[in-house]
Design an enzyme around this catalytic site. Structure first.
Site, PDB file in Angstrom:
ATOM      1  N   HIS A  51       0.870  -1.177   0.000  1.00 19.52           N
ATOM      2  CA  HIS A  51       0.000   0.000   0.000  1.00 19.52           C
ATOM      3  C   HIS A  51       0.912   1.233   0.000  1.00 19.52           C
ATOM      4  O   HIS A  51       2.019   1.179   0.545  1.00 19.52           O
ATOM      5  CB  HIS A  51      -0.829  -0.052   1.287  1.00 19.52           C
ATOM      6  CG  HIS A  51      -1.912   0.966   1.407  1.00 19.52           C
ATOM      7  ND1 HIS A  51      -1.668   2.272   1.785  1.00 19.52           N
ATOM      8  CD2 HIS A  51      -3.241   0.883   1.236  1.00 19.52           C
ATOM      9  CE1 HIS A  51      -2.809   2.930   1.835  1.00 19.52           C
ATOM     10  NE2 HIS A  51      -3.789   2.118   1.504  1.00 19.52           N
TER      11      HIS A  51
ATOM     12  N   ASP B 203       3.007  -4.606   8.106  1.00 15.21           N
ATOM     13  CA  ASP B 203       1.793  -3.809   7.961  1.00 15.21           C
ATOM     14  C   ASP B 203       0.612  -4.769   8.133  1.00 15.21           C
ATOM     15  O   ASP B 203       0.283  -5.544   7.235  1.00 15.21           O
ATOM     16  CB  ASP B 203       1.798  -3.155   6.566  1.00 15.21           C
ATOM     17  CG  ASP B 203       0.492  -2.430   6.255  1.00 15.21           C
ATOM     18  OD1 ASP B 203      -0.475  -2.566   7.036  1.00 15.21           O
ATOM     19  OD2 ASP B 203       0.433  -1.744   5.216  1.00 15.21           O
TER      20      ASP B 203
ATOM     21  N   GLN C 105      -4.571  -5.237   7.050  1.00 11.67           N
ATOM     22  CA  GLN C 105      -5.570  -6.168   6.511  1.00 11.67           C
ATOM     23  C   GLN C 105      -5.555  -7.516   7.214  1.00 11.67           C
ATOM     24  O   GLN C 105      -6.313  -8.415   6.842  1.00 11.67           O
ATOM     25  CB  GLN C 105      -5.339  -6.380   5.004  1.00 11.67           C
ATOM     26  CG  GLN C 105      -5.548  -5.148   4.173  1.00 11.67           C
ATOM     27  CD  GLN C 105      -6.931  -4.539   4.362  1.00 11.67           C
ATOM     28  OE1 GLN C 105      -7.878  -5.207   4.772  1.00 11.67           O
ATOM     29  NE2 GLN C 105      -7.058  -3.269   4.058  1.00 11.67           N
TER      30      GLN C 105
ATOM     31  N   LYS D 266     -10.464  -0.666  10.665  1.00 19.60           N
ATOM     32  CA  LYS D 266     -10.577  -1.879   9.841  1.00 19.60           C
ATOM     33  C   LYS D 266     -10.866  -3.101  10.699  1.00 19.60           C
ATOM     34  O   LYS D 266     -10.827  -4.233  10.224  1.00 19.60           O
ATOM     35  CB  LYS D 266      -9.280  -2.098   9.057  1.00 19.60           C
ATOM     36  CG  LYS D 266      -9.029  -1.021   7.990  1.00 19.60           C
ATOM     37  CD  LYS D 266      -7.788  -1.337   7.208  1.00 19.60           C
ATOM     38  CE  LYS D 266      -7.275  -0.157   6.402  1.00 19.60           C
ATOM     39  NZ  LYS D 266      -8.016   0.103   5.179  1.00 19.60           N
TER      40      LYS D 266
ATOM     41  N   CYS E 216      -4.649   2.482  -3.670  1.00 19.58           N
ATOM     42  CA  CYS E 216      -3.389   2.951  -3.061  1.00 19.58           C
ATOM     43  C   CYS E 216      -2.281   1.934  -3.266  1.00 19.58           C
ATOM     44  O   CYS E 216      -1.456   1.697  -2.358  1.00 19.58           O
ATOM     45  CB  CYS E 216      -3.561   3.245  -1.570  1.00 19.58           C
ATOM     46  SG  CYS E 216      -4.723   4.548  -1.248  1.00 19.58           S
TER      47      CYS E 216
HETATM   48  N1  PMP Z   1      -1.796  -0.743   4.562  1.00 20.57           N
HETATM   49  C1  PMP Z   1      -2.740  -1.530   4.027  1.00 20.57           C
HETATM   50  C2  PMP Z   1      -2.386  -2.907   3.583  1.00 20.57           C
HETATM   51  C3  PMP Z   1      -4.040  -1.047   3.899  1.00 20.57           C
HETATM   52  O1  PMP Z   1      -4.980  -1.809   3.354  1.00 20.57           O
HETATM   53  C4  PMP Z   1      -4.343   0.259   4.345  1.00 20.57           C
HETATM   54  C5  PMP Z   1      -5.738   0.836   4.206  1.00 20.57           C
HETATM   55  N2  PMP Z   1      -6.317   0.654   2.951  1.00 20.57           N
HETATM   56  C6  PMP Z   1      -3.332   1.022   4.911  1.00 20.57           C
HETATM   57  C7  PMP Z   1      -2.066   0.484   5.004  1.00 20.57           C
HETATM   58  C8  PMP Z   1      -3.570   2.405   5.418  1.00 20.57           C
HETATM   59  O2  PMP Z   1      -4.407   2.373   6.527  1.00 20.57           O
HETATM   60  P1  PMP Z   1      -4.955   3.720   7.174  1.00 20.57           P
HETATM   61  O3  PMP Z   1      -5.532   4.511   6.046  1.00 20.57           O
HETATM   62  O4  PMP Z   1      -5.981   3.253   8.161  1.00 20.57           O
HETATM   63  O5  PMP Z   1      -3.816   4.410   7.828  1.00 20.57           O
END
Ligand code: PMP
Length: 414
Positions: free
Chosen positions: A130, A208, A211, A234, A372
């Site tokens: 991401h 990270d 998910q 999430k 993203c």
């Molecule tokens: N890493 C991953 C794998 C994600 O799916 C996401 C959210 N789509 C993020 C980071 C970023 O998370 P946040 O916007 O809650 O900071």
């Protein structure tokens, strides 16, 4: 927390759904089918009540107060810290730092741990990251002249090429930062193995977990992770808060990320000393209301059982994927065995946005675009995809409605 509709043998999804008021909504006169759980999960009323309870009964700034409500608010926030510690099996609450979410947690590590790196030091990322796990390292590259290396996808376009990873490791590797679960492909990466290799090379590893946290049991000690990050929104929790787990030995050696109140031990114009962990990294008033309510979200998830949620979602995933493949011109991205309940797809060459719009008109919420993950889109040779993802409250009936909708719109799109 006890949930009446959950017992050893019963997964009463209809009763669970009744905890989520938003699922009663209609969109264009159709019942909402919420399949955007990867972006954010919906929130059960128990969590909303916990937020309300904080505002109605316990709102006072934490840490500084001698008065009763301030102490209550402090205790509630610190109870969440202990609850998070248990959730991820962290050795100590000193290692559980509250942030605004995954993005801020990674920025904190890239900025603070990153400040200890030197020009030419290497950080290894993966092609399926991401942007939250790419851009903070690029900012560090601009500042410190570090080198970013990338583990490519394997030939299956779903998993990581681990042989390539081993070749990227070198004595200059200082950080390996990988996603536990891909937000596009659903791939569950072998992070334990990746971390072990990083450690052999003398590097630290960040995972990270954005998910992963709501879909599998996470044990930072078993993984031997140096940093593990995730977001509350999430995992059926409130927006605006998240977690950075960090190994205390590393956190202690790291400089503060932001300066301000709460993170100091003493301040003079000549010299400031910093607070102990975890407060050294928590400058300013934290979002103690949402942090208190995160406790309820974790209790809710645990009452249902994260492993049972995973099994349930997996059944939905397998059924839906199998039936989707019967639709002509369906292209599914992400075929790793044991993947999480995320289905990214395109119908022929139809634009992802058009597919998403048509589904929305039928009450079905999916996400479209690059998610993203533009480098991953490039590797897959697409500009964007449509993504449907399941949460603990989705039903087989919703999966059927989604499949029917896809069959209906597919001819319109090609
Ligand atoms: N890493 C991953 C794998 C994600 O799916 C996401 C959210 N789509 C993020 C980071 C970023 O998370 P946040 O916007 O809650 O900071």
């Amino acid at each position: 927390m006890e949930l009446k509709h959950i017992s050893k043998d019963i997964y009463d999804v209809e009763a669970l759904r009744s905890d989520f008021p938003i699922l009663g909504r209609t969109i264009y006169g159709k019942p909402l089918i919420y399949l955007d759980n990867t972006a954010t999960t919906e929130t059960p009323r128990q969590v909303v009540y916990a937020i309300r309870d904080m505002y109605y009964n316990h709102k006072a700034n934490v840490h500084r107060g001698v008065h009763t409500i301030s102490q209550e608010a402090t205790m509630m926030m610190e109870d969440t810290r202990e609850r998070v510690r248990r959730l991820i099996n962290a050795p100590s609450t000193r290692e559980v730092i509250f942030t605004r979410g995954t993005t801020e947690s990674i920025n904190l590590v890239a900025s603070s741990y990153g400040s200890l790196l030197s020009e030419g030091d290497e950080v290894i990322l993966t092609e399926m990251e991401h942007h939250a796990n790419i851009v903070p390292w690029q900012l560090l590259r601009d500042r410190k002249g570090i080198v970013i290396k990338v583990i490519p996808l394997a030939e299956d376009r779903s998993t990581l090429d681990l042989d390539a990873y081993k070749k990227l490791l070198s004595p200059r590797t200082k950080v390996v930062s990988v996603t536990h679960v891909s937000n596009v492909l659903g791939t569950v990466n072998p992070v334990k193995e990746i971390i072990a290799e990083a450690h052999k090379a003398g590097a630290v590893a960040l995972v990270d977990g954005a998910q992963a946290i709501a879909h599998m049991d996470v044990d930072v000690r078993d993984l031997d992770a140096d940093f593990y990050v995730f977001s509350s929104h999430k995992m059926y929790g409130p927006c605006g808060v998240g977690v950075l787990y960090g190994r205390s030995r590393l956190l202690e050696a790291m400089p503060p990320y932001q300066g301000g109140g709460e993170m100091i031990s003493s301040v003079s114009f000549e010299r400031t000393t910093y607070a102990e962990l975890p407060y050294k990294f928590e400058a300013g008033t934290p979002d103690f209301v949402d942090l208190a309510a995160l406790h309820t979200a974790i209790d809710y998830m645990s009452a249902v059982g994260v492993d049972r949620i995973a099994t349930y979602e997996n059944d939905l995933l397998e059924y839906t994927t199998r039936r989707m493949m019967e639709i002509p011109k369906m292209r599914i991205f992400g075929v790793a065995p044991g993947k999480a309940a995320i289905i990214s797809f395109l119908i022929g060459n139809a634009h992802h946005y058009d597919t998403g719009l048509l589904l929305d008109k039928l009450g079905i919420a999916v996400r479209t675009g690059h998610h993203c993950a533009q480098p991953l889109m490039r590797a897959l040779g697409v500009e964007g995809v449509v993504r449907a993802s399941f949460g603990l409250y989705n039903t087989i009936g919703e999966a059927d409605a989604f499949l029917t909708a896809l069959k209906r719109i597919a001819p319109m799109l090609s």
